[in-house]
Design a protein around this motif. Structure first.
Motif, PDB file in Angstrom:
ATOM      1  N   GLU A  43      -0.219   1.668 -12.724  1.00 36.17           N
ATOM      2  CA  GLU A  43      -1.657   1.651 -12.437  1.00 36.17           C
ATOM      3  C   GLU A  43      -2.080   0.401 -11.677  1.00 36.17           C
ATOM      4  N   PRO A  44      -1.514   0.202 -10.501  1.00 38.89           N
ATOM      5  CA  PRO A  44      -1.868  -0.985  -9.730  1.00 38.89           C
ATOM      6  C   PRO A  44      -3.306  -0.851  -9.209  1.00 38.89           C
ATOM      7  N   LYS A  45      -3.957  -1.978  -9.073  1.00 35.82           N
ATOM      8  CA  LYS A  45      -5.277  -1.935  -8.425  1.00 35.82           C
ATOM      9  C   LYS A  45      -5.083  -1.687  -6.936  1.00 35.82           C
ATOM     10  N   VAL A  46      -3.963  -2.199  -6.427  1.00 32.34           N
ATOM     11  CA  VAL A  46      -3.684  -2.061  -4.995  1.00 32.34           C
ATOM     12  C   VAL A  46      -2.286  -1.486  -4.825  1.00 32.34           C
ATOM     13  N   LEU A  47      -2.199  -0.340  -4.152  1.00 34.82           N
ATOM     14  CA  LEU A  47      -0.898   0.244  -3.860  1.00 34.82           C
ATOM     15  C   LEU A  47      -0.560  -0.041  -2.399  1.00 34.82           C
ATOM     16  N   LEU A  48       0.604  -0.634  -2.193  1.00 37.67           N
ATOM     17  CA  LEU A  48       1.034  -1.018  -0.850  1.00 37.67           C
ATOM     18  C   LEU A  48       2.126  -0.058  -0.402  1.00 37.67           C
ATOM     19  N   LEU A  49       1.941   0.561   0.743  1.00 42.88           N
ATOM     20  CA  LEU A  49       2.885   1.580   1.213  1.00 42.88           C
ATOM     21  C   LEU A  49       3.393   1.205   2.601  1.00 42.88           C
ATOM     22  N   ASP A  50       4.705   0.957   2.702  1.00 43.82           N
ATOM     23  CA  ASP A  50       5.260   0.531   3.977  1.00 43.82           C
ATOM     24  C   ASP A  50       5.988   1.675   4.673  1.00 43.82           C
TER      25      ASP A  50
END
Ligand code: ADP
Ligand code: MG
Length: 350
Positions: A152-159
């Motif tokens: 449950e991240p506040k920010v999901l980073l997708l590369d």
């Protein structure tokens, strides 16, 4: 909306070479932001500075107002789906998805229930006991997503998470990502070099070139009124007419180009070099109410694209791309008059 992520004069050098110029960037809570740019433009570096996998050479990174610049990845409210989305091959899918939860010290039963729920969320209900080798590329990608979202991240980073998938699957995953993002309420920061992908999923696109932000805004604004020549040519195709300003008054300028002089809305100093930018679908065969005549164009080549015809035209040695309705029935060798509406012309500096 309050800022979830904030870059304050963040820059990054590698061995004395600047790969990210000092820049500011604010990302709102719940926003789906796409970093769009060519290979080597600094997208991964930007993403890694949010996730803590790269530290800025100068400047500060804030999340929810808290300075996280010196915090390691595990202490940030972020999770990352890396480009190669490496899953642990010897673990079941449930163990893969529950990995971050185990690191957080969550008990086994709770972890397993959560992992199953996450798998269900990405359309893999009941897959928990399977092994990684039993999955297709698209399914592996979804497991990587479930694993990142489980904490449950506040920010999901997708590369570039969809880079390895075929077109049909990529489209499907794009829609699923948008759905997941809206449902979870998390902030997504997604990196891609694919402008169509960026337009179809982003609330806001950040166009990156050589470590700088060239433009940022909602997809339609960036497409229709790009802020720079780079943004205009990288975000889809554009016709670019180079010219020089010869007159300027009252919000109108006259620009001399290879196709002649045009009076268009805009502001620039006399003698400035500018570019007039028009999208292929903005070139028109009939005269708009308020428009300019670009000239008599010869249709050099055309290709049938299903929804439209893509025509390569030429006027006075200048190449132009026209997107014409199939119903116009253009043929190679034909000469047509090309027009453009004044409201469509974008004037950009060098
Ligand atoms: P993108 O993700 O847009 O392709 P990157 O952020 O990976 O771009 O890289 C931006 C620039 O920084 C490139 O020129 C790349 O070679 C350089 N770079 C990235 N990581 C490193 C590193 N660890 N060491 C040295 N140079 C790097
Ligand atoms: Mg990259």
């Amino acid at each position: 909306m309050k800022d979830r992520v904030e870059f304050r004069r963040v820059s990054k050098d590698y061995d004395g070479i600047a790969v990210v110029a000092p820049l500011d960037l604010s990302i709102a809570a719940g926003e789906f932001v796409v970093l769009l740019g060519p290979s080597g433009s600094g997208k991964t570096t930007l993403l890694n500075m949010i996730g803590g996998f790269a530290s800025p050479s100068a400047g500060r990174v804030l999340i929810d107002g808290l300075d996280v610049t010196d915090l390691p990845p595990a202490r940030r409210p972020t999770a990352t789906v890396f480009q190669d989305y490496a899953l642990f091959p010897h673990m079941s899918l449930a163990a893969n998805v529950g990995f971050g939860l185990r690191m957080q010290g969550m008990g086994k039963a709770e972890r397993q229930a959560k992992a199953e729920a996450m798998l269900e969320l990405v359309g893999l209900k009941g897959f928990g006991k399977r092994g990684v080798h039993q999955l297709s590329g698209g399914q592996r990608q979804r497991v990587a997503l479930a694993r990142a979202m489980a904490v449950e991240p506040k920010v999901l980073l997708l590369d570039e998470p969809l880079g390895a998938l075929d077109l049909a699957l990529r489209r499907q995953m794009q829609e699923e990502l948008v759905r997941l993002q809206k449902r979870s309420g998390a902030t997504f920061v997604h990196v891609t070099h694919d402008q169509e992908e960026a337009m179809s999923i982003a609330d806001r696109i950040v166009v990156v070139n050589k470590g700088r932000i060239e433009d940022m805004g909602p997809p339609s604004r960036v497409y229709l009124k790009p802020a720079s020549l780079f943004a205009a040519t990288f975000m889809g195709e554009s016709n670019v007419l180079a010219g020089r300003v010869t007159e300027s008054s009252g919000g109108e300028i006259k620009v001399e180009t290879a196709l002649g002089g045009f009076v268009v809305p805009g502001q620039a100093c006399p003698d400035a070099s500018v570019h007039l930018v028009l999208r292929p679908e903005q070139l028109q065969l009939s005269r708009p109410e308020q428009g300019i005549i670009l000239g008599q164009a010869r249709v050099e080549e055309l290709s049938f694209q299903g929804t439209h015809c893509r025509c390569h035209c030429r006027i006075a040695g200048q190449d132009l791309i026209l997107r014409a309705p199939v119903s116009t029935g253009l043929t190679a060798g034909q000469v047509v008059t090309l027009h453009a509406a004044l409201g469509d012309v974008v004037v950009l500096g060098d």
